[in-house]
Design a protein around this motif. Sequence first.
Motif, PDB file in Angstrom:
ATOM      1  N   GLY A  38     -51.409 -35.108  28.717  1.00 26.45           N
ATOM      2  CA  GLY A  38     -50.692 -34.108  27.946  1.00 26.45           C
ATOM      3  C   GLY A  38     -51.606 -33.429  26.945  1.00 26.45           C
ATOM      4  O   GLY A  38     -52.830 -33.602  26.964  1.00 26.45           O
ATOM      5  N   GLU A  39     -51.001 -32.645  26.064  1.00 29.41           N
ATOM      6  CA  GLU A  39     -51.757 -31.875  25.081  1.00 29.41           C
ATOM      7  C   GLU A  39     -52.390 -32.810  24.046  1.00 29.41           C
ATOM      8  O   GLU A  39     -51.715 -33.661  23.469  1.00 29.41           O
ATOM      9  N   ASN A  40     -53.677 -32.628  23.817  1.00 31.76           N
ATOM     10  CA  ASN A  40     -54.362 -33.374  22.764  1.00 31.76           C
ATOM     11  C   ASN A  40     -54.224 -32.598  21.460  1.00 31.76           C
ATOM     12  O   ASN A  40     -54.814 -31.533  21.284  1.00 31.76           O
ATOM     13  N   LYS A  41     -53.446 -33.134  20.525  1.00 25.51           N
ATOM     14  CA  LYS A  41     -53.154 -32.459  19.259  1.00 25.51           C
ATOM     15  C   LYS A  41     -53.854 -33.129  18.071  1.00 25.51           C
ATOM     16  O   LYS A  41     -53.440 -32.938  16.922  1.00 25.51           O
ATOM     17  N   GLU A  42     -54.901 -33.902  18.327  1.00 25.68           N
ATOM     18  CA  GLU A  42     -55.476 -34.704  17.243  1.00 25.68           C
ATOM     19  C   GLU A  42     -55.984 -33.864  16.074  1.00 25.68           C
ATOM     20  O   GLU A  42     -56.027 -34.328  14.934  1.00 25.68           O
ATOM     21  N   PHE A  43     -56.388 -32.620  16.324  1.00 24.97           N
ATOM     22  CA  PHE A  43     -56.893 -31.764  15.248  1.00 24.97           C
ATOM     23  C   PHE A  43     -55.904 -30.669  14.855  1.00 24.97           C
ATOM     24  O   PHE A  43     -56.245 -29.785  14.055  1.00 24.97           O
ATOM     25  N   THR A  44     -54.683 -30.710  15.396  1.00 23.78           N
ATOM     26  CA  THR A  44     -53.702 -29.665  15.126  1.00 23.78           C
ATOM     27  C   THR A  44     -52.915 -30.037  13.881  1.00 23.78           C
ATOM     28  O   THR A  44     -51.799 -30.556  13.931  1.00 23.78           O
ATOM     29  N   VAL A  45     -53.531 -29.780  12.738  1.00 24.87           N
ATOM     30  CA  VAL A  45     -52.923 -30.064  11.444  1.00 24.87           C
ATOM     31  C   VAL A  45     -52.663 -28.740  10.735  1.00 24.87           C
ATOM     32  O   VAL A  45     -53.272 -27.713  11.062  1.00 24.87           O
ATOM     33  N   PRO A  46     -51.745 -28.708   9.770  1.00 21.21           N
ATOM     34  CA  PRO A  46     -51.441 -27.454   9.079  1.00 21.21           C
ATOM     35  C   PRO A  46     -52.693 -26.792   8.509  1.00 21.21           C
ATOM     36  O   PRO A  46     -53.509 -27.432   7.838  1.00 21.21           O
ATOM     37  N   GLY A  47     -52.859 -25.497   8.804  1.00 21.31           N
ATOM     38  CA  GLY A  47     -53.982 -24.726   8.293  1.00 21.31           C
ATOM     39  C   GLY A  47     -55.247 -24.801   9.115  1.00 21.31           C
ATOM     40  O   GLY A  47     -56.236 -24.147   8.778  1.00 21.31           O
ATOM     41  N   SER A  48     -55.243 -25.551  10.221  1.00 20.27           N
ATOM     42  CA  SER A  48     -56.480 -25.750  10.989  1.00 20.27           C
ATOM     43  C   SER A  48     -56.782 -24.600  11.938  1.00 20.27           C
ATOM     44  O   SER A  48     -57.919 -24.443  12.361  1.00 20.27           O
TER      45      SER A  48
END
Length: 348
Positions: A38-48
Amino acid sequence: MTLTSFHPGQVWNDTSRNRIQAHGGSIITVDGVYYWYGENKEFTVPGSSIWHWGVRCYSSTDLYNWEDRGLIVPPVEDDPEHPLHPGQAVDRPHIIYNEQTGKFVCWIKVMSKGSLQRSTVLVADDILGPYEIVQTWLRPLSMSAGDFDLVVDPHDGKGYYVFERVHSELIVADLTDDYTNVTGYYSTHFPQPQPPFVREAPAHFYRERKHYLLTSGTTGYYPNPSESAVSPTIHGPYTVLGDLHPTDASRTSFHTQISSVFEHPLKKDLYIALGDRWLPTYLDDGDHAHRAFEEHFAPGRDGDVRMEEFAEVNTSQADYVWLPLRFEGDRPVIDWHDEWSLDDFEDR
């Protein structure tokens, strides 16, 4: 710690004790091994400004404990215009195996500015890759194609692409023999005038010679009442069976959006709904949650639906809710379980 059961909605770590990153995910079984991707969201944080960091895959032999197998579709970091750039809205990868070509075929939805949504298609000789792009910016049937599922008929191997025609209706389209494009033949289902009523996130499964579609409404990351439908053929006509989660007082599908349904190959009549809890910090119950739903997605004075987002959406911290389906006749129903085990179900 070795897991021996499922704990829906709790943080789920891999065997290296890192949070699993397989959002909008599915499972495929290859040579007796389960692969969850699935989608790797490890760096998908607010403002990134990072929407994704590729497609990540995990393997398991028991569905509880997952080994990180890395990025099977890595992001393209040096080209902002590439559909796999981290700033592109890459969503919901689906992989199916083509018996004729011996290829694993992966489709990925890519959202662009506005409402235009298109597909990237890749193929590989191995489930773990490497994957080669064969289509970019594909508009199947010249339509803006949103959330989708890929289906292989268990009897004849024919492939189908089931997708949301953005903000309109659901489409079932025949795939070409190599599964990398559509043929042009399709059927339309569940037409609606606008979000949040339009059905999205279709999840298909096949049971007792009937085709099922599970869908959600279109409300961004905010969860909403799910819906199931059944048909004798994949092209319909579909009979709507109602909310999958009738005991959920919050009317939010237990604060979850289903991404796919996995039929367990070794258990009798066990279908597992794989869901994402995109907003684990917003878990209101009862009438309060439903009022919040209506407030966030109520029509404005101009008739358009107001799609307000929450103050903070941190999908790197999203959790997973996996729950078994039970059946009341033809109707699938999902009940809440704080904990459940495969041992609760008979072997085939």
